[in-house]
Design an enzyme around this catalytic site. Structure first.
Site, PDB file in Angstrom:
ATOM      1  N   SER A 183       4.790   2.402  -1.236  1.00  8.23           N
ATOM      2  CA  SER A 183       5.612   2.936  -2.326  1.00  8.23           C
ATOM      3  C   SER A 183       5.429   4.423  -2.579  1.00  8.23           C
ATOM      4  O   SER A 183       6.324   5.067  -3.105  1.00  8.23           O
ATOM      5  CB  SER A 183       5.310   2.176  -3.613  1.00  8.23           C
ATOM      6  OG  SER A 183       3.938   2.293  -3.937  1.00  8.23           O
ATOM      7  N   HIS A 211       9.637  -2.389  -1.522  1.00 10.00           N
ATOM      8  CA  HIS A 211      10.381  -1.169  -1.192  1.00 10.00           C
ATOM      9  C   HIS A 211      11.104  -1.283   0.150  1.00 10.00           C
ATOM     10  O   HIS A 211      11.644  -0.292   0.636  1.00 10.00           O
ATOM     11  CB  HIS A 211       9.437   0.033  -1.179  1.00 10.00           C
ATOM     12  CG  HIS A 211       8.805   0.275  -2.511  1.00 10.00           C
ATOM     13  ND1 HIS A 211       9.356   1.110  -3.457  1.00 10.00           N
ATOM     14  CD2 HIS A 211       7.697  -0.255  -3.085  1.00 10.00           C
ATOM     15  CE1 HIS A 211       8.607   1.099  -4.545  1.00 10.00           C
ATOM     16  NE2 HIS A 211       7.590   0.275  -4.345  1.00 10.00           N
ATOM     17  N   LYS A 242      14.254  -3.010  -7.754  1.00 13.56           N
ATOM     18  CA  LYS A 242      14.489  -1.835  -6.911  1.00 13.56           C
ATOM     19  C   LYS A 242      15.875  -1.961  -6.267  1.00 13.56           C
ATOM     20  O   LYS A 242      16.870  -1.696  -6.921  1.00 13.56           O
ATOM     21  CB  LYS A 242      13.344  -1.684  -5.934  1.00 13.56           C
ATOM     22  CG  LYS A 242      12.000  -1.686  -6.724  1.00 13.56           C
ATOM     23  CD  LYS A 242      10.810  -1.317  -5.963  1.00 13.56           C
ATOM     24  CE  LYS A 242       9.522  -1.614  -6.696  1.00 13.56           C
ATOM     25  NZ  LYS A 242       9.338  -0.960  -7.978  1.00 13.56           N
TER      26      LYS A 242
HETATM   27  N1  PMP Z   1       4.851  -4.265  -5.399  1.00 11.67           N
HETATM   28  C1  PMP Z   1       5.131  -2.969  -5.173  1.00 11.67           C
HETATM   29  C2  PMP Z   1       4.811  -2.395  -3.820  1.00 11.67           C
HETATM   30  C3  PMP Z   1       5.703  -2.186  -6.176  1.00 11.67           C
HETATM   31  O1  PMP Z   1       5.952  -0.895  -5.953  1.00 11.67           O
HETATM   32  C4  PMP Z   1       5.982  -2.777  -7.420  1.00 11.67           C
HETATM   33  C5  PMP Z   1       6.643  -1.992  -8.559  1.00 11.67           C
HETATM   34  N2  PMP Z   1       6.383  -0.675  -8.637  1.00 11.67           N
HETATM   35  C6  PMP Z   1       5.675  -4.113  -7.631  1.00 11.67           C
HETATM   36  C7  PMP Z   1       5.112  -4.830  -6.593  1.00 11.67           C
HETATM   37  C8  PMP Z   1       5.923  -4.783  -8.956  1.00 11.67           C
HETATM   38  O2  PMP Z   1       7.262  -5.051  -9.101  1.00 11.67           O
HETATM   39  P1  PMP Z   1       7.966  -5.179 -10.524  1.00 11.67           P
HETATM   40  O3  PMP Z   1       8.411  -3.819 -10.930  1.00 11.67           O
HETATM   41  O4  PMP Z   1       9.095  -6.116 -10.264  1.00 11.67           O
HETATM   42  O5  PMP Z   1       6.972  -5.762 -11.466  1.00 11.67           O
END
Ligand code: PMP
Length: 395
Positions: A183, A211, A242
């Site tokens: 990310s 992502h 996302k």
């Molecule tokens: N896994 C990754 C790699 C993320 O970047 C994120 C959110 N930033 C999440 C899980 C968590 O997802 P959510 O926003 O749906 O809680």
């Protein structure tokens, strides 16, 4: 107020210090839907800090689907999937998701964070969990709750992973958890190599595709499809906040694994289910993703263009291979100043500073959407180049 609490929590002063300098970068209110241009303080701002990779979070078709679902099912499920909060549309969505990523079954959670929390923590008492050092915070939290031994390996370093795998007895349960696209750094996991090591050391593999869905693979099916290794991956996780323009998350895998997860995962069982509007929006987003592959084509077109421009102008963009660009700054004050100056010039970007990353990895994150145009990318990069030169981040 309790004096001890006041003293403990009052020790945190960084946010106030940064506010006093006028460069506080968090909780900035947006007054519109999130597409390539957003309204902030009544002004148009170019958005390059979103995770809406397919540009669907303000799409009229998703909004209509969400409104129709509210009219039919109301605004809440008033309980967890396990007991009273399962709708027919949850089940339809889960079938669609399983088919999309090529697994037998899937189950949805109310956020992606809860998926990782509730899945990584499961079934492995006395086992070993191997985490890439860049894995998302929610994976780390899940591992902490697991009662397993947790071993971290250097980011995307397969010899470091093998070194850790050697530590664990061959017959004890092992799980390797990796992100598909990371990310913050934007690089892709070398998944076939992870799987070869998993086979050699008898470990299961879970991929966080937060992502990567909507970005990699045929019609955006994700990292496992991109590498042609779907059958070898045990668990595929995704989020709806996302590419899918909604909120929630899912885990997909074989019937045996999903059966266990559905009856044991605490962040699923003890938390209310995705509301109808969110379910309907995700379902419509998947249809659009499959019907309009040109969206992903454009995402990659603007991504490749941005990469060329950043490199031409001397930005350090690390090892990114995706629509996520880490712009290396390596200095906290310069990073926050650049984010503030960019917003003053009408460009929204986000800072990534300690403790999220070490001091020498301080970056500004610049991310693209399928709905961006080359002209918007050029306008933003022109402005960022001037700011980065003024602050002597690039020479
Ligand atoms: N896994 C990754 C790699 C993320 O970047 C994120 C959110 N930033 C999440 C899980 C968590 O997802 P959510 O926003 O749906 O809680």
């Amino acid at each position: 107020m309790n004096e001890l609490f006041k003293e403990l929590f009052g020790r945190y002063t960084l946010a106030d210090e940064v506010k006093a300098q006028g460069i506080y970068p968090y909780y900035r209110p947006i007054e519109s839907g999130q597409d390539t241009v957003v309204k902030m303080k009544g002004k148009d701002v170019l958005m390059f800090g979103s995770n809406s990779y397919l540009g669907l979070s303000d799409d009229p078709r998703l909004k209509e689907a969400a409104i129709a679902a509210i009219k039919r099912y109301g605004t809440s499920c008033s309980g967890s999937r396990f007991l009273n909060g399962t709708l027919d549309i949850h089940l339809e969505l889960e079938e669609k998701l399983a088919k999309l990523v090529g697994k037998e079954e899937a189950v949805t959670y109310s956020t992606g964070f809860q998926v990782n929390l509730g899945v990584v923590s499961l079934g492995m008492r006395d086992g070993y969990i191997f985490l890439d050092s860049y894995d998302h915070a929610s994976i780390i939290e899940g591992a902490r709750l697991s009662f397993s031994k947790v071993l971290k390996f250097a980011h995307n370093d397969m010899s470091a992973l093998e070194e850790k795998l050697r530590v664990a007895p061959i017959d004890c349960p092992k799980l390797i958890v990796v992100d598909g696209i990371y990310s913050m750094s934007g690089d892709i996991v070398p998944l076939p190599e992870v799987l070869d090591l998993a086979d050699k050391y008898n470990a299961a593999v879970m991929v966080d595709d937060a992502h990567s869905i909507g970005v990699l693979g045929d019609h955006g099916r994700g990292t496992s499809d991109y590498f042609g290794v779907t059958d070898r991956v045990d668990l595929i996780m995704g989020t709806f906040s996302k590419s899918f323009g909604s909120l929630g998350g899912f885990i997909a895998g074989s019937h045996v694994l999903l059966n266990y997860i559905k009856h044991n995962s605490r962040s699923l069982i003890f938390s209310a289910s995705m509301p109808p509007a969110n379910v309907a929006a995700v379902s419509r987003a998947i249809d659009i993703m499959l019907e309009e592959p040109e969206r992903i084509d454009n995402l990659w077109k603007v991504t490749n263009h941005a990469r060329e421009e950043f490199l031409k102008r001397g930005f350090d963009i690390g090892a990114t291979q995706s629509p996520i660009f880490p712009l290396y700054v390596r200095d906290m004050e310069k990073c926050l100043r650049a984010v503030k100056d960019a917003l003053d010039e009408g460009v929204f970007i986000t800072p990534v500073i300690p403790p999220a990353v070490p001091q020498d990895s301080i970056i500004i994150r610049f991310a693209l959407m399928a709905t961006h145009t080359v002209e918007q990318v050029d306008e933003a990069i022109d402005k960022l180049e001037k700011i980065f030169r003024r602050l002597e981040i690039i020479k």
